[in-house]
Scaffold this motif. Sequence first.
Motif, PDB file in Angstrom:
ATOM      1  N   THR A   1      -2.864   4.759  -7.519  1.00  0.00           N
ATOM      2  CA  THR A   1      -1.909   5.453  -6.647  1.00  0.00           C
ATOM      3  C   THR A   1      -0.524   4.826  -6.747  1.00  0.00           C
ATOM      4  OG1 THR A   1      -3.696   6.046  -5.140  1.00  0.00           O
ATOM      5  CG2 THR A   1      -1.466   6.173  -4.274  1.00  0.00           C
TER       6      THR A   1
ATOM      7  N   LEU B   1      -8.028  14.762  -2.572  1.00  0.00           N
ATOM      8  CA  LEU B   1      -8.183  13.452  -1.945  1.00  0.00           C
ATOM      9  C   LEU B   1      -9.664  13.154  -1.758  1.00  0.00           C
ATOM     10  CD1 LEU B   1      -6.735  11.086  -0.484  1.00  0.00           C
ATOM     11  CD2 LEU B   1      -6.829  12.462   1.579  1.00  0.00           C
TER      12      LEU B   1
ATOM     13  N   PHE C   1       0.849  -1.179   0.000  1.00  0.00           N
ATOM     14  CA  PHE C   1       0.000   0.000   0.000  1.00  0.00           C
ATOM     15  C   PHE C   1       0.889   1.234   0.000  1.00  0.00           C
ATOM     16  CE2 PHE C   1       0.677  -1.210   4.387  1.00  0.00           C
ATOM     17  CZ  PHE C   1       0.937  -0.012   5.027  1.00  0.00           C
TER      18      PHE C   1
ATOM     19  N   GLY D   1     -12.072   9.936  -0.510  1.00  0.00           N
ATOM     20  CA  GLY D   1     -12.006   8.587   0.039  1.00  0.00           C
ATOM     21  C   GLY D   1     -12.811   8.439   1.302  1.00  0.00           C
TER      22      GLY D   1
ATOM     23  N   LYS E   1       1.602   5.065   1.510  1.00  0.00           N
ATOM     24  CA  LYS E   1       1.401   5.805   2.747  1.00  0.00           C
ATOM     25  C   LYS E   1       1.913   7.234   2.567  1.00  0.00           C
ATOM     26  CE  LYS E   1       4.069   5.029   6.585  1.00  0.00           C
ATOM     27  NZ  LYS E   1       4.580   4.295   7.735  1.00  0.00           N
TER      28      LYS E   1
ATOM     29  N   VAL F   1      -2.650   9.080   5.479  1.00  0.00           N
ATOM     30  CA  VAL F   1      -3.408   8.361   4.457  1.00  0.00           C
ATOM     31  C   VAL F   1      -2.720   7.051   4.107  1.00  0.00           C
ATOM     32  CG1 VAL F   1      -4.318   8.499   2.106  1.00  0.00           C
ATOM     33  CG2 VAL F   1      -4.172  10.576   3.505  1.00  0.00           C
ATOM     34  N   THR F   2      -3.517   5.987   3.998  1.00  0.00           N
ATOM     35  CA  THR F   2      -3.048   4.726   3.419  1.00  0.00           C
ATOM     36  C   THR F   2      -3.954   4.413   2.240  1.00  0.00           C
ATOM     37  OG1 THR F   2      -4.405   3.440   4.952  1.00  0.00           O
ATOM     38  CG2 THR F   2      -2.111   3.781   5.557  1.00  0.00           C
ATOM     39  N   ASP F   3      -3.348   4.005   1.142  1.00  0.00           N
ATOM     40  CA  ASP F   3      -4.080   3.802  -0.104  1.00  0.00           C
ATOM     41  C   ASP F   3      -3.529   2.565  -0.797  1.00  0.00           C
ATOM     42  OD1 ASP F   3      -5.195   3.966  -2.651  1.00  0.00           O
ATOM     43  OD2 ASP F   3      -4.907   6.124  -2.807  1.00  0.00           O
ATOM     44  N   ASN F   4      -4.401   1.646  -1.173  1.00  0.00           N
ATOM     45  CA  ASN F   4      -3.925   0.434  -1.833  1.00  0.00           C
ATOM     46  C   ASN F   4      -4.461   0.302  -3.258  1.00  0.00           C
ATOM     47  OD1 ASN F   4      -6.550  -0.171  -1.247  1.00  0.00           O
ATOM     48  ND2 ASN F   4      -6.139  -2.197  -0.430  1.00  0.00           N
ATOM     49  N   THR F   5      -4.856   1.425  -3.882  1.00  0.00           N
ATOM     50  CA  THR F   5      -5.362   1.362  -5.253  1.00  0.00           C
ATOM     51  C   THR F   5      -4.205   1.299  -6.243  1.00  0.00           C
ATOM     52  OG1 THR F   5      -5.472   3.767  -5.444  1.00  0.00           O
ATOM     53  CG2 THR F   5      -7.458   2.642  -4.675  1.00  0.00           C
TER      54      THR F   5
END
Length: 82
Positions: free
Chosen positions: A55, A70, A24, A72, A26, A48-52
């Motif tokens: 990104t 942002l 992910f 989400g 960060k 923010v943590t994002d696993n898309t």
Amino acid sequence: MIINVNGRLGRNAEEVQTKNGTSFVKYSVAIDEYDYATKANVTTWLNVTDNTERTKKTLQYLTKGSLINLIGNLSKKRKKVL
């Protein structure tokens, strides 16, 4: 709760992997607001943590100071204080 904010990155985004191999991205985002009571700018920080995949593909462009929009889901983590 879904949020939509504009802010600047506080540091370069980084890709992190968990022990089980899930990766992910960060980063932290600074959001400036004007407080009319104190007549000063107030900065709120979002971690923010994002696993898309999008990104992960744009990671090289997510550098400190970059302006981002942002959108989400907002979730709150509680930290234990000993």
